[in-house]
Design an enzyme around this catalytic site. Structure first.
Site, PDB file in Angstrom:
ATOM      1  N   PHE A 152       0.764  -1.104   0.096  1.00  0.00           N
ATOM      2  CA  PHE A 152       0.068   0.008  -0.005  1.00  0.00           C
ATOM      3  C   PHE A 152       0.921   1.354   0.014  1.00  0.00           C
ATOM      4  CE2 PHE A 152      -4.008   2.188   1.606  1.00  0.00           C
ATOM      5  CZ  PHE A 152      -4.858   1.624   0.613  1.00  0.00           C
ATOM      6  N   GLY A 153       1.767   1.333  -0.810  1.00  0.00           N
ATOM      7  CA  GLY A 153       2.713   2.570  -1.232  1.00  0.00           C
ATOM      8  C   GLY A 153       1.909   3.310  -2.008  1.00  0.00           C
ATOM      9  N   ILE A 155       1.777   3.546  -5.257  1.00  0.00           N
ATOM     10  CA  ILE A 155       1.037   2.702  -6.551  1.00  0.00           C
ATOM     11  C   ILE A 155      -0.366   2.088  -6.085  1.00  0.00           C
ATOM     12  CG2 ILE A 155       0.947   1.314  -8.360  1.00  0.00           C
ATOM     13  CD1 ILE A 155       3.867   1.766  -8.710  1.00  0.00           C
ATOM     14  N   SER A 174       0.321  -4.360   3.946  1.00  0.00           N
ATOM     15  CA  SER A 174       1.577  -3.815   3.688  1.00  0.00           C
ATOM     16  C   SER A 174       2.529  -3.968   5.017  1.00  0.00           C
ATOM     17  CB  SER A 174       1.346  -2.197   3.598  1.00  0.00           C
ATOM     18  OG  SER A 174       0.939  -1.758   4.783  1.00  0.00           O
ATOM     19  N   ARG A 175       3.761  -3.495   4.934  1.00  0.00           N
ATOM     20  CA  ARG A 175       4.576  -3.696   6.258  1.00  0.00           C
ATOM     21  C   ARG A 175       3.866  -3.154   7.338  1.00  0.00           C
ATOM     22  NH1 ARG A 175      10.159  -1.982   4.023  1.00  0.00           N
ATOM     23  NH2 ARG A 175       8.525  -0.873   2.533  1.00  0.00           N
ATOM     24  N   THR A 234       1.206  -5.994 -11.416  1.00  0.00           N
ATOM     25  CA  THR A 234       1.632  -5.129 -12.589  1.00  0.00           C
ATOM     26  C   THR A 234       3.273  -4.617 -11.816  1.00  0.00           C
ATOM     27  OG1 THR A 234       0.637  -3.312 -11.259  1.00  0.00           O
ATOM     28  CG2 THR A 234      -0.204  -4.106 -13.548  1.00  0.00           C
ATOM     29  N   ARG A 236       6.228  -7.248 -10.197  1.00  0.00           N
ATOM     30  CA  ARG A 236       7.487  -7.613 -10.830  1.00  0.00           C
ATOM     31  C   ARG A 236       6.943  -9.251 -10.921  1.00  0.00           C
ATOM     32  NH1 ARG A 236       9.032  -3.575 -12.186  1.00  0.00           N
ATOM     33  NH2 ARG A 236      11.133  -2.824 -11.641  1.00  0.00           N
ATOM     34  N   GLU A 265      11.508 -12.108 -18.225  1.00  0.00           N
ATOM     35  CA  GLU A 265      10.966 -11.094 -19.341  1.00  0.00           C
ATOM     36  C   GLU A 265      11.885 -11.064 -20.347  1.00  0.00           C
ATOM     37  OE1 GLU A 265       9.844  -7.439 -17.667  1.00  0.00           O
ATOM     38  OE2 GLU A 265       8.318  -8.252 -16.166  1.00  0.00           O
ATOM     39  N   HIS A 284       4.996  -5.547 -19.820  1.00  0.00           N
ATOM     40  CA  HIS A 284       5.542  -4.570 -18.904  1.00  0.00           C
ATOM     41  C   HIS A 284       5.511  -3.114 -19.276  1.00  0.00           C
ATOM     42  CE1 HIS A 284       8.592  -4.479 -15.385  1.00  0.00           C
ATOM     43  NE2 HIS A 284       7.972  -3.466 -15.462  1.00  0.00           N
ATOM     44  N   GLY A 286       3.476  -0.755 -17.644  1.00  0.00           N
ATOM     45  CA  GLY A 286       2.751  -0.114 -16.583  1.00  0.00           C
ATOM     46  C   GLY A 286       2.862   1.505 -16.667  1.00  0.00           C
TER      47      GLY A 286
HETATM   48  C1  DGY Z   1       9.314   0.311 -12.723  1.00  0.00           C
HETATM   49  O1  DGY Z   1       9.710   1.546 -12.885  1.00  0.00           O
HETATM   50  O2  DGY Z   1       9.898  -0.163 -11.683  1.00  0.00           O
HETATM   51  C2  DGY Z   1       8.303  -0.285 -13.591  1.00  0.00           C
HETATM   52  O3  DGY Z   1       8.466  -1.556 -13.704  1.00  0.00           O
HETATM   53  C3  DGY Z   1       8.865   0.139 -15.110  1.00  0.00           C
HETATM   54  O4  DGY Z   1       8.338   1.354 -15.286  1.00  0.00           O
END
Ligand code: DGY
Length: 326
Positions: A152-153, A155, A174-175, A234, A236, A265, A284, A286
């Site tokens: 919950f940072g 993004i 989250s932590r 979205t 890793r 990837e 990838h 995002g």
């Molecule tokens: C990041 O910035 O870590 C994304 O995965 C690519 O924009």
């Protein structure tokens, strides 16, 4: 003049950087191989790299003049941070500027998976649309569904903000829990991972890849999820065990998934994931909006210039540890 190497063409102007440094750009579409990178870093003062470049201990040790590593991404799991810190090399990244683009893509994937957009597109192009049918391509309801956010940072919270138009209760892990005022504003409640997996209709991952989060999702986690649930990743690829994802999708342990990241990837051409209809896969992208990628490149250049000047990087991942080890 200091020498810098940039591992790919950047979507911005390099004039400012060229005032400070002699710049070499890798113009190929494919990234430089590890061997090429290893030979380049031996003589450079600054490196601007991407998440596709493996910056490990050996490479950092070979880079005897290196004064700064500037990554054009917020994530930096491709860089051996301890090895760089041990050599007092600052590492920069690009936090904040890609938050909205990544949250937008998360929603695009969530909705595409729930409402089977990719399948619907293929169906239409295959000229299978013969009439309106009461049960054609039925998908999951989004409005009112429970959204589970892992991490919950910036993004994760941006994804939560976008959920308010869909009247979705939000649960998150989250932590640490965030403050009550923010929780109330986002209609979000802190829960354990187990509770989140059991209660969510959509589970979306927004945590960095670390030794703690590697394969955070495996068979046990999929078994805890609702059979109607959809997973979105979205963050890793390595956070999800892909063999177990395949099993969960092929056996309908979960209803669907939508992923912008894979491990490795790009996804190998023989990956069985490529054959699944209940999986949406993006390459990838995002942060792939025009403005976002320019901002990321500009920030990476800002970090690079600061490092070459011996100044504190404006966006640094290891400044605290660098200071401690002074
Ligand atoms: C990041 O910035 O870590 C994304 O995965 C690519 O924009």
């Amino acid at each position: 003049m200091p020498k810098v190497f940039i591992t790919r063409n950047l979507p911005t102007d390099l004039t400012l950087l060229e005032k400070f440094a002699s710049v070499e750009v890798w113009h190929e579409r494919q990234p430089p191989t590890y061997e090429v990178l290893l030979s380049k870093v031996r003589s450079i003062d600054g490196l601007l790299c991407l998440l596709t470049d493996k910056i490990d201990k050996e490479l950092i040790q070979a880079a005897t003049n290196l004064r700064v590593i500037s990554q054009m991404a917020v994530g930096y799991d491709n860089i051996d941070v301890s090895a760089a810190t041990a050599r007092k090399i600052p590492i920069g990244n690009t936090p904040g500027v890609l938050t909205d683009a990544t949250a937008d893509l998360t929603w695009a994937l969530l909705m595409a998976s729930a409402r089977r957009i990719v399948e619907a597109d293929k169906f239409t192009r295959a000229l299978l649309w013969h009439t309106w049918e009461p049960d054609l391509l039925l998908g999951a309801d989004i409005t009112g569904a429970t959204l589970g956010i892992i991490g919950f940072g910036r993004i994760g919270q941006a994804v939560a903000r976008r959920a308010s138009g869909f009247d979705m209760p939000i649960i998150y892990t989250s932590r640490n829990p965030c403050n009550k005022e923010l929780e109330n504003r986002l209609n979000a409640q802190f829960v354990s991972l187990e509770t989140l997996l059991k209660q969510s209709d959509f589970v979306t991952i927004h945590t960095p890849l670390t030794s703690d989060t590697y394969h955070l999702f495996g068979r046990t986690q999929f078994e805890m999820m609702k059979q109607s649930a959809i997973l979105i990743n979205t963050a890793r690829g390595g956070i999800v065990n892909q063999d177990e994802l395949y099993n969960a999708l092929i056996t309908n342990q979960i209803a669907g998934a939508a992923i912008d990241v894979t491990d490795p990837e790009p996804i190998p051409s023989n990956s069985p994931l490529l054959n699944l209809n209940n999986l949406v896969i993006a390459p990838h992208i995002g942060s792939a909006s025009y403005k976002t990628r320019k901002k990321m490149a500009d920030m990476a250049i800002e970090n690079l210039i600061a490092g070459l000047k011996g100044e504190q990087l404006p966006y640094s991942v290891n400044s605290a540890t660098l200071t401690q080890s002074d």
